[in-house]
Design an enzyme around this catalytic site. Sequence first.
Site, mmCIF file in Angstrom:
data_model
loop_
_atom_site.group_PDB
_atom_site.id
_atom_site.type_symbol
_atom_site.label_atom_id
_atom_site.label_comp_id
_atom_site.label_asym_id
_atom_site.label_seq_id
_atom_site.Cartn_x
_atom_site.Cartn_y
_atom_site.Cartn_z
ATOM 1 N N SER A 128 58.013 -60.276 15.234
ATOM 2 C CA SER A 128 58.339 -60.813 16.308
ATOM 3 C C SER A 128 57.481 -61.222 17.438
ATOM 4 O O SER A 128 57.399 -62.217 18.240
ATOM 5 C CB SER A 128 59.585 -60.514 16.944
ATOM 6 O OG SER A 128 59.346 -59.218 17.461
ATOM 7 N N HIS B 233 61.348 -64.915 10.374
ATOM 8 C CA HIS B 233 61.749 -63.983 11.426
ATOM 9 C C HIS B 233 63.179 -64.100 11.639
ATOM 10 O O HIS B 233 63.888 -64.967 11.967
ATOM 11 C CB HIS B 233 61.126 -64.431 12.828
ATOM 12 C CG HIS B 233 61.641 -63.553 14.085
ATOM 13 N ND1 HIS B 233 61.736 -63.997 15.237
ATOM 14 C CD2 HIS B 233 61.638 -62.119 14.058
ATOM 15 C CE1 HIS B 233 61.954 -62.929 16.191
ATOM 16 N NE2 HIS B 233 62.084 -61.946 15.360
ATOM 17 N N GLU C 82 63.964 -68.059 11.934
ATOM 18 C CA GLU C 82 62.589 -68.826 12.266
ATOM 19 C C GLU C 82 61.805 -68.986 11.017
ATOM 20 O O GLU C 82 61.297 -67.604 10.682
ATOM 21 C CB GLU C 82 62.020 -68.446 13.741
ATOM 22 C CG GLU C 82 62.894 -68.343 14.779
ATOM 23 C CD GLU C 82 62.261 -67.864 16.215
ATOM 24 O OE1 GLU C 82 62.492 -68.380 17.290
ATOM 25 O OE2 GLU C 82 61.640 -66.570 16.120
ATOM 26 N N ASN D 171 61.735 -65.865 21.160
ATOM 27 C CA ASN D 171 61.098 -64.841 21.876
ATOM 28 C C ASN D 171 60.113 -65.614 23.061
ATOM 29 O O ASN D 171 59.827 -64.968 24.285
ATOM 30 C CB ASN D 171 60.393 -63.661 21.050
ATOM 31 C CG ASN D 171 61.199 -62.909 20.709
ATOM 32 O OD1 ASN D 171 62.531 -62.470 20.903
ATOM 33 N ND2 ASN D 171 60.764 -61.980 19.499
#
Length: 311
Positions: free
Chosen positions: A146, A167, A179, A217
């Site tokens: 991440s 991800h 992702e 993130n």
Amino acid sequence: MGFATRHFVRTASAATAAAKKLVVKHVTVIGGGLMGAGIAQVAAASGHTVVLVDQSDEILKKSTKGIEESLKRVTKKLFVDKPEAGTGFIEKTLKNLTTSTDAVAVVHSTDLVIEAIVENQEIKNELFKRLDKFAPEHTIFTSNTSSLQITQLANSTTRQDRFGGLHFFNPVPMMKLVEVIKTPMTSQKTFESLVDFSKAVGKSPVSCKDTPGFIVNRLLVPYMMEAVRLFERGDASKEDIDVAMKLGAGYPMGPFELLDYVGLDTSKYIIDGWHSLEPNNPLFAPSPLLNKLVKEKKLGKKTGEGFYKYK
């Protein structure tokens, strides 16, 4: 006639391109923690043959037990009026799943490697470098990182075109998003194969370039850090900040509640890594308060105290 010919050529080209994509059947997940076990679960539940790898049988027994318990929770929702079907679903999923402590031995017959180990660049690089020597040429390598750059991980191998990011989000069986990260070297064939795999395991894939934090993130961590700075300056209490974001923005958790849930050490690791990449970016500036809490081992829910105390 000309139009029909052009249409046929386009159709044939599309079919040829689709034929070249790798259909993932065999998956190797490296790392039996919450994320790795969750990924293994959804892959096995969707009909893939899965090998979950970790360093010891003890860890893998714990992982398998966690998967079994998670499957029971899932089946209670999916098969409310059909308990027998739920039992069959669990048995079929577990039949698709095996475990191993020898990553090198199992990658010989895998289509896709998903790495979900500790967030440490050197350890991940060493793992991928080793597996690259033994995995078949067609095998795609991916990381569930991440915070680290996929490109740097890919450079530890000779298969940069067959390397990408996948991800997933915690808890994996419940969270629908994946992702899919494409580096400048990731081939279109690899990218499309990863998108197809994400859909096959019941997720909704979104694509992103290899930028720090990807999409979620990159937006979420600076938001949480700005909340900490707001509190550090004394502009508002952490309680009021959490209430404001829940009632004013409709968020299910406030930023401090979320930080404690994610783990303060994890958040610090991410922001420190981004700060080293872009030291002049104010969004990535470290927080003295966050650093202090991590130093005191107050890491959030998992230690019983972070920004809040937990019983």
